[in-house]
Write a protein that holds these residues in place. Sequence first.
Motif, PDB file in Angstrom:
ATOM      1  N   GLU A   1       0.854  -1.192   0.000  1.00 56.56           N
ATOM      2  CA  GLU A   1       0.000   0.000   0.000  1.00 56.56           C
ATOM      3  C   GLU A   1       0.889   1.240   0.000  1.00 56.56           C
ATOM      4  OE1 GLU A   1      -3.493   2.167   2.673  1.00 56.56           O
ATOM      5  OE2 GLU A   1      -2.789   0.132   3.170  1.00 56.56           O
ATOM      6  N   LEU A   2       0.729   2.070  -1.007  1.00 54.87           N
ATOM      7  CA  LEU A   2       1.570   3.255  -1.140  1.00 54.87           C
ATOM      8  C   LEU A   2       0.875   4.468  -0.528  1.00 54.87           C
ATOM      9  CD1 LEU A   2       2.833   2.891  -4.818  1.00 54.87           C
ATOM     10  CD2 LEU A   2       4.109   2.431  -2.732  1.00 54.87           C
ATOM     11  N   PRO A   3       1.446   5.050   0.531  1.00 55.80           N
ATOM     12  CA  PRO A   3       0.880   6.272   1.114  1.00 55.80           C
ATOM     13  C   PRO A   3       1.332   7.477   0.296  1.00 55.80           C
ATOM     14  CG  PRO A   3       2.792   5.555   2.379  1.00 55.80           C
ATOM     15  CD  PRO A   3       2.614   4.552   1.278  1.00 55.80           C
ATOM     16  N   LEU A   4       0.668   7.692  -0.833  1.00 67.76           N
ATOM     17  CA  LEU A   4       1.147   8.686  -1.791  1.00 67.76           C
ATOM     18  C   LEU A   4       1.242  10.082  -1.191  1.00 67.76           C
ATOM     19  CD1 LEU A   4      -0.709   7.556  -5.056  1.00 67.76           C
ATOM     20  CD2 LEU A   4       1.659   7.147  -4.377  1.00 67.76           C
ATOM     21  N   GLY A   5       0.239  10.475  -0.402  1.00 66.45           N
ATOM     22  CA  GLY A   5       0.268  11.809   0.198  1.00 66.45           C
ATOM     23  C   GLY A   5       1.458  11.990   1.124  1.00 66.45           C
ATOM     24  N   SER A   6       1.688  11.009   1.996  1.00 63.67           N
ATOM     25  CA  SER A   6       2.830  11.084   2.920  1.00 63.67           C
ATOM     26  C   SER A   6       4.147  11.013   2.174  1.00 63.67           C
ATOM     27  CB  SER A   6       2.747   9.939   3.939  1.00 63.67           C
ATOM     28  OG  SER A   6       1.570  10.032   4.704  1.00 63.67           O
ATOM     29  N   LEU A   7       4.177  10.204   1.107  1.00 62.87           N
ATOM     30  CA  LEU A   7       5.394  10.066   0.305  1.00 62.87           C
ATOM     31  C   LEU A   7       5.787  11.396  -0.313  1.00 62.87           C
ATOM     32  CD1 LEU A   7       7.410   7.963  -0.888  1.00 62.87           C
ATOM     33  CD2 LEU A   7       5.821   7.670  -2.777  1.00 62.87           C
ATOM     34  N   ILE A   8       4.824  12.067  -0.921  1.00 55.11           N
ATOM     35  CA  ILE A   8       5.099  13.368  -1.535  1.00 55.11           C
ATOM     36  C   ILE A   8       5.410  14.414  -0.473  1.00 55.11           C
ATOM     37  CG2 ILE A   8       4.096  15.235  -2.909  1.00 55.11           C
ATOM     38  CD1 ILE A   8       2.430  13.056  -4.346  1.00 55.11           C
ATOM     39  N   GLY A   9       4.637  14.395   0.627  1.00 55.43           N
ATOM     40  CA  GLY A   9       4.845  15.378   1.693  1.00 55.43           C
ATOM     41  C   GLY A   9       6.219  15.273   2.321  1.00 55.43           C
ATOM     42  N   GLN A  10       6.674  14.039   2.594  1.00 57.29           N
ATOM     43  CA  GLN A  10       8.000  13.898   3.213  1.00 57.29           C
ATOM     44  C   GLN A  10       9.098  14.318   2.253  1.00 57.29           C
ATOM     45  OE1 GLN A  10       8.939  10.890   6.074  1.00 57.29           O
ATOM     46  NE2 GLN A  10      10.701  10.207   4.878  1.00 57.29           N
ATOM     47  N   ASN A  11       8.945  14.014   0.954  1.00 54.14           N
ATOM     48  CA  ASN A  11       9.951  14.450  -0.020  1.00 54.14           C
ATOM     49  C   ASN A  11      10.039  15.970  -0.081  1.00 54.14           C
ATOM     50  OD1 ASN A  11      11.295  12.233  -1.009  1.00 54.14           O
ATOM     51  ND2 ASN A  11       9.768  11.793  -2.576  1.00 54.14           N
ATOM     52  N   ILE A  12       8.899  16.626   0.039  1.00 56.26           N
ATOM     53  CA  ILE A  12       8.903  18.094   0.023  1.00 56.26           C
ATOM     54  C   ILE A  12       9.612  18.642   1.258  1.00 56.26           C
ATOM     55  CG2 ILE A  12       7.441  20.147   0.195  1.00 56.26           C
ATOM     56  CD1 ILE A  12       5.392  18.696  -1.553  1.00 56.26           C
ATOM     57  N   VAL A  13       9.278  18.081   2.429  1.00 52.51           N
ATOM     58  CA  VAL A  13       9.822  18.613   3.687  1.00 52.51           C
ATOM     59  C   VAL A  13      11.297  18.278   3.858  1.00 52.51           C
ATOM     60  CG1 VAL A  13       9.661  18.467   6.200  1.00 52.51           C
ATOM     61  CG2 VAL A  13       7.578  18.604   4.828  1.00 52.51           C
ATOM     62  N   LEU A  14      11.681  17.035   3.548  1.00 51.64           N
ATOM     63  CA  LEU A  14      13.039  16.585   3.831  1.00 51.64           C
ATOM     64  C   LEU A  14      14.003  16.738   2.660  1.00 51.64           C
ATOM     65  CD1 LEU A  14      12.444  13.332   5.904  1.00 51.64           C
ATOM     66  CD2 LEU A  14      12.805  15.669   6.712  1.00 51.64           C
ATOM     67  N   ALA A  15      13.487  16.926   1.456  1.00 47.43           N
ATOM     68  CA  ALA A  15      14.363  17.032   0.292  1.00 47.43           C
ATOM     69  C   ALA A  15      14.266  18.402  -0.379  1.00 47.43           C
ATOM     70  CB  ALA A  15      14.040  15.921  -0.703  1.00 47.43           C
TER      71      ALA A  15
END
Length: 285
Positions: free
Chosen positions: A123-137
């Motif tokens: 199960e891919l948590p797409l929202g969290s995946l994109i959000g963490q990339n924005i915040v941490l990268a």
Amino acid sequence: MNPVLIVIPILTVLMFDLGLELRPADFSLLRRSPRAVMVGLCGQIVLLPAVALGLIWVFDIDPVMAVGLMLIACSPGGSSSNVFSALAGGDVALSVSLTALSSVITLITLPLILSFSVGSWIELPLGSLIGQNIVLALLPVFAGMAVRAKLPAAASRIHVVLRRMAFPALMLLAAVFFVVHHRTISANFSTLGPAVLLLLCLSMCGGAALAAISGLVSVQRRTLVIEVGMQNSAQAIALASSPLVFADDSLAVPAIVYALLMNVVLLAYVGLCRYRLRAAVGTAR
């Protein structure tokens, strides 16, 4: 020790350091030298995940390890690739531009490729995946760029310090995860080790082939070999282990193996490049 407490600060610092090296002009190389940039991005974003998928099928890799392998295959770039390109006598401007562009583009391509390739396994948590990339990268990169724009002298000094810390930090991260998950790594290494090594070698050869077919000069070819082969292990590990995304350290195992093998293979390639450059200079004399 909780590895997340190490990986997230390291990724944030590394991306901030990348921002210290970037200028807005680095994003414009796509307009000034479109062929080299597009070939590099094609290698990073299309070729490498395709090779990873092929290896998953050939080696019949366990679904958990397969998801982790795709995760590292979808995480291109990183500030260290610019150092390796410089050491190999590559096109540093091209390396920096590819790193800058891929850092932004993967916000879209990473979840899309993962969804297409392994969406049926996990199960891919797409929202969290994109959000963490924005915040941490992405945000640390822009923060670094802002510091460079406002305080260039201070940015240069900070960059020198952080660059010296980058490789030891990545090795510390790999060592901690290796210790914590040595049983999982040992149990899967007979399959995962050859697959990761082949992924490295095939992606580097693919980068060289794409550059040759596109008629790029040798200095650009050396850069594409490194840029296509060198992945952002810290980003893949952070996404795998973060409680906000996958929250599964097992998914980070392929990235750990990749980080360890990547530095060995690429250091050997850099050594070969430097030997050939010295030989060429000696012949010219």
